[in-house]
Design a protein around this motif. Structure first.
Motif, PDB file in Angstrom:
ATOM      1  N   UNK A  66       0.832  -1.334   0.162  1.00 52.79           N
ATOM      2  CA  UNK A  66       0.110  -0.131   0.012  1.00 52.79           C
ATOM      3  C   UNK A  66       0.844   1.262   0.049  1.00 52.79           C
ATOM      4  N   UNK A  67       2.013   1.221   0.739  1.00 52.68           N
ATOM      5  CA  UNK A  67       2.832   2.420   0.822  1.00 52.68           C
ATOM      6  C   UNK A  67       3.390   2.586  -0.535  1.00 52.68           C
ATOM      7  N   UNK A  68       4.034   1.335  -1.301  1.00 50.11           N
ATOM      8  CA  UNK A  68       4.698   1.496  -2.608  1.00 50.11           C
ATOM      9  C   UNK A  68       3.553   1.995  -3.376  1.00 50.11           C
ATOM     10  N   UNK A  69       2.369   1.740  -3.533  1.00 47.65           N
ATOM     11  CA  UNK A  69       1.333   2.192  -4.413  1.00 47.65           C
ATOM     12  C   UNK A  69       1.205   3.884  -4.214  1.00 47.65           C
ATOM     13  N   UNK A  70       1.270   4.378  -2.970  1.00 50.17           N
ATOM     14  CA  UNK A  70       1.220   5.733  -2.767  1.00 50.17           C
ATOM     15  C   UNK A  70       2.428   6.548  -3.185  1.00 50.17           C
ATOM     16  N   UNK A  71       3.630   5.897  -3.122  1.00 50.56           N
ATOM     17  CA  UNK A  71       4.792   6.365  -3.580  1.00 50.56           C
ATOM     18  C   UNK A  71       4.504   6.433  -5.267  1.00 50.56           C
ATOM     19  N   UNK A  72       4.180   5.400  -5.858  1.00 50.70           N
ATOM     20  CA  UNK A  72       4.057   5.375  -7.278  1.00 50.70           C
ATOM     21  C   UNK A  72       3.096   6.546  -7.733  1.00 50.70           C
ATOM     22  N   UNK A  73       1.900   6.696  -6.992  1.00 47.86           N
ATOM     23  CA  UNK A  73       1.060   7.576  -7.335  1.00 47.86           C
ATOM     24  C   UNK A  73       1.517   9.059  -7.302  1.00 47.86           C
ATOM     25  N   UNK A  74       2.299   9.410  -6.257  1.00 50.31           N
ATOM     26  CA  UNK A  74       2.691  10.779  -6.288  1.00 50.31           C
ATOM     27  C   UNK A  74       3.976  10.770  -7.172  1.00 50.31           C
ATOM     28  N   UNK A  75       4.757   9.944  -7.766  1.00 48.48           N
ATOM     29  CA  UNK A  75       5.514   9.969  -8.739  1.00 48.48           C
ATOM     30  C   UNK A  75       4.646  10.435  -9.908  1.00 48.48           C
ATOM     31  N   UNK A  76       3.712   9.873 -10.291  1.00 51.51           N
ATOM     32  CA  UNK A  76       2.904  10.069 -11.482  1.00 51.51           C
ATOM     33  C   UNK A  76       2.117  11.294 -11.465  1.00 51.51           C
TER      34      UNK A  76
END
Length: 703
Positions: free
Chosen positions: A579-589
């Protein structure tokens, strides 16, 4: 001697590459032969054998596998030359493919078109209403059977569709990805009624949530599956007749290949087949040169293609849009416009000069080919501007007629716009470079990346003539033009260097954090499915690897972000980390602070990608050094920059260049299969692999 061959069939040229286990390499480039592309494919094989100095039968008898990038499925969908499909769906849902989830008017269109919504229109329906039948059946979101399958109704519907001219049957029921029993039984009934009829099930083609794109993906797969089979079967038979003992493999849009026998059942995965070879080639070369981020640009005769390699892997997407229809199948994310060397220049009703998207193709080709083409193309402009040597096109195998190019540009562009032929050619050149640069910028920026962090690779027959110009204002670190043994057949090299790649996915929407036990069960099931499919390929692999990912979104959002999942046994902690990895990827996008954690997270789709590493891995050889400074083979007047106009440019024969040689623009480097244009202010160095590395020393770095 064991060989591996890559054949890339484009709209204008067919490129071929061969390597053996001792890394002896050869390449060939021949005109494509539409509509019978198999003829060009076989001619390319003949050319490879000639390059190696051995008989064709000897080459094929010692070939482990041939990897084919084909336009067969993509061309069929674009031109409408597809099988007549009958469609079976759940009662009450026949109109879903016409409603198009309300996105049919704008899917795949640019912002300018979307702003003028009144001018937009939905594309024609994939299946006419009279070849759609609704079936009494229902499975709920948990996979429980709510309404049993009406088998008598299925049998009646199948007979009616076949009587109405259906050549193939597509089946897509609600929630079938959670329980495929009804779809499986329908296939059995169809085979009882007509054993030879092609059948595709949504639970196998696209076991993913969202009814509309799943229907579209299944129907399109059914449209092209029979056509792909009818192309590959006689081609493979002819190769066997000529002596092939190894496998015929077909490239997929996902960046890996499958056997020709398996390809028709998953035909939709091959629509990006001819687009991805170059990106795979870039991935292999980037690993050798130590480039972490690469922009792959391929300008052939018909199209200009752009893809990205980030952290050593091609950037992929879980869906794509074709003809305004959304297709749910994992693919390498390649963007394309009709801006190849054969792109036709024309003047619109408003008096504006346009370049592309129509192409002169292989037949009749640009006007300078002298084969009946009368419309000016980018190649004609390059010839008039002096970039192309008319006596050295394709290494001198084809002579070009400059006067035919001048006449075409004069008639279609110069006279209507009141310009000289030279100015019109310069305008075509400038527009071509501007629109290709725009696409590169759009692809990189929209992915959340900065072009200044990338190295740009430029290949394809026409790419090296334009790459310095379309790269100059992007701020990329440098431009690499593959000029060693691959040269203008770089995509074919990528095919030969690819592996078997298969993907399995399963939608099971659930709020995060999902229990680790559930996630482990789903991923294990997908991996077992891929183990079975890899075994069915009938090939020997040096190694097999699996990559997992999950499509995750914030609650109530419509779009997901594919998030990598670690291998092995998952724990509750690793699921929370996901879940934390998803949020990091979301912010990168989407930018820092764009997420909304308070909404909660949902895991929508599980996905596993299996890679079977093939035993022959072509390596690009070192390019030898040569003593002294590079010697020119002459000089001619060339326009390489519209701001400076025509000026004397040094001409270099690539075959006389060694590793370490340096060249300053304005200059032109002529290779047997392409030409590299070096505008004023550029510097180029031949690297250890024989690539020409272009830099822009006059560019000011941002403060």
């Amino acid at each position: 001697m064991a060989y591996v061959i890559g054949i890339d069939t484009g709209g204008t040229f067919t490129d071929a590459f061969v390597a053996d286990q001792h890394n002896r390499l050869a390449a060939a480039k021949t005109p494509s032969t539409p509509p019978d592309f198999a003829t060009g494919f076989l001619t390319a094989i003949d050319e490879l054998a000639a390059e190696l100095g051995i008989p064709v039968r000897e080459l094929l008898a010692n070939t482990d596998y041939v990897v084919h990038g084909t336009t067969s499925t993509l061309n069929a969908l674009v031109t409408g030359d597809v099988a007549q499909v009958g469609f079976l769906t759940t009662r009450g849902h026949a109109d879903s493919i016409s409603i198009m989830n309300l996105e049919g008017r704008y899917a795949g269109l640019g912002s300018d078109d979307i702003q003028h919504m009144a001018r937009t229109a939905k594309p024609a329906s994939l299946v006419p209403r009279h070849r759609i039948r609704e079936i009494d059946e229902r499975v709920d979101y948990q996979g429980r059977v709510v309404v049993p399958l009406d088998e008598d109704g299925v049998r009646t519907a199948v007979r009616e569709l076949l009587a109405d001219g259906a050549e193939a049957i597509a089946v897509s029921f609600l929630w079938s990805f959670r329980n495929s029993a009804h779809e499986q039984r329908v296939r059995e009934i169809v085979q009882e009624e007509a054993p030879e009829v092609y059948v595709a099930l949504s639970s196998e083609v696209s076991p993913r949530i969202r009814e509309y794109p799943r229907n579209v993906t299944t129907i399109m797969n059914t449209q092209v599956g029979p056509r792909l089979g009818s192309y590959l079967r006689p081609l493979e038979a002819e190769l066997r007749e000529r002596g092939l003992t190894g496998a015929l493999l077909v490239m997929q849009g996902s960046g890996g290949c499958v056997t020709a026998a398996d390809a028709p059942a998953h035909a939709i995965t091959t629509i990006g087949s001819v687009l991805t070879g170059g990106v795979v080639g870039c991935t292999r070369m980037a690993a050798s040169l130590g480039h972490d981020k690469v922009i792959s640009t391929d300008m052939g005769g018909t199209t200009f293609l752009v893809g990205l390699v980030v952290d050593g892997k091609p950037v992929t997407t879980t869906s794509t849009i074709l003809n305004q229809y959304t297709i749910s199948t994992p693919m390498v994310d390649v963007h394309t416009i009709g801006a190849g060397g054969g792109a036709i220049a024309w003047v619109d009703p408003g008096g504006n000069l346009r370049v592309g998207p129509r192409s002169a193709g292989a037949r009749p080709g640009p006007a300078c080919y002298g084969e009946g083409g009368w419309e000016p193309t980018v190649t004609d402009a390059d010839l008039v501007l002096g970039i192309i040597n008319p006596d050295n096109f394709l290494g001198g195998r084809k002579k070009l007629d400059v006067q035919l190019s001048r006449d075409a540009i004069d008639k279609v562009v110069a006279t209507p716009l009141g310009m000289s032929v030279e100015d019109a050619a310069a305008a075509i050149y400038a527009i071509q470079n501007a629109q290709t640069a725009d696409l590169v910028r759009k692809v990189v920026v929209n992915s959340g990346q900065d072009p200044r962090d990338f190295t740009l690779y430029a290949f394809g027959g026409a790419g090296p003539m334009h790459c310095a110009s379309y790269s100059s204002d992007l701020g990329v670190k440098e431009v690499v033009v593959p000029l060693g043994s691959t040269a203008a057949v770089f995509s074919a090299y990528g095919l030969a260097a690819s592996d078997i790649v298969l993907t399995a996915e399963q939608s099971q929407p659930v709020a995060m954090p999902v229990p680790a036990k559930t996630a482990n069960e789903v991923f294990t099931g997908l991996e077992r499915e891929l183990e079975r499919r890899l075994a069915e390929q009938g090939l020997t692999f040096s190694a097999i690897s699996y990559e997992r990912e999950a499509d995750i979104r914030y609650t109530m959002q419509l779009a997901e972000v594919a998030t990598p999942v670690p291998g092995g046994e998952l724990t509750d902690e690793s699921v929370e980390q996901l879940g934390r990895d998803f949020e990091a990827s979301y912010e990168a996008l989407y930018g820092k602070g764009s997420g909304f954690p308070d909404a909660g997270l949902q895991l929508i789709t599980y996905r596993v990608r299996a890679t079977g590493i093939l035993q022959i891995q072509p390596e690009l050889p070192e390019h030898g050094t040569l003593p002294g400074k590079p010697a020119t083979s002459g000089e001619r007047e060339v326009l390489l920059d519209v701001r400076t106009g025509r000026q004397p440019a040094a001409i270099y024969d690539y075959r006389a260049l060694g590793a370490g040689h340096e060249i300053e623009g304005p200059a032109v480097v002529e290779a047997p299969t392409t030409t590299v244009a070096l505008p004023p202010g550029t510097q180029a160095t031949v690297d250890r692999l024989g690539n020409l590395v272009i830099r822009f020393p006059e560019r000011k770095e941002p403060s």
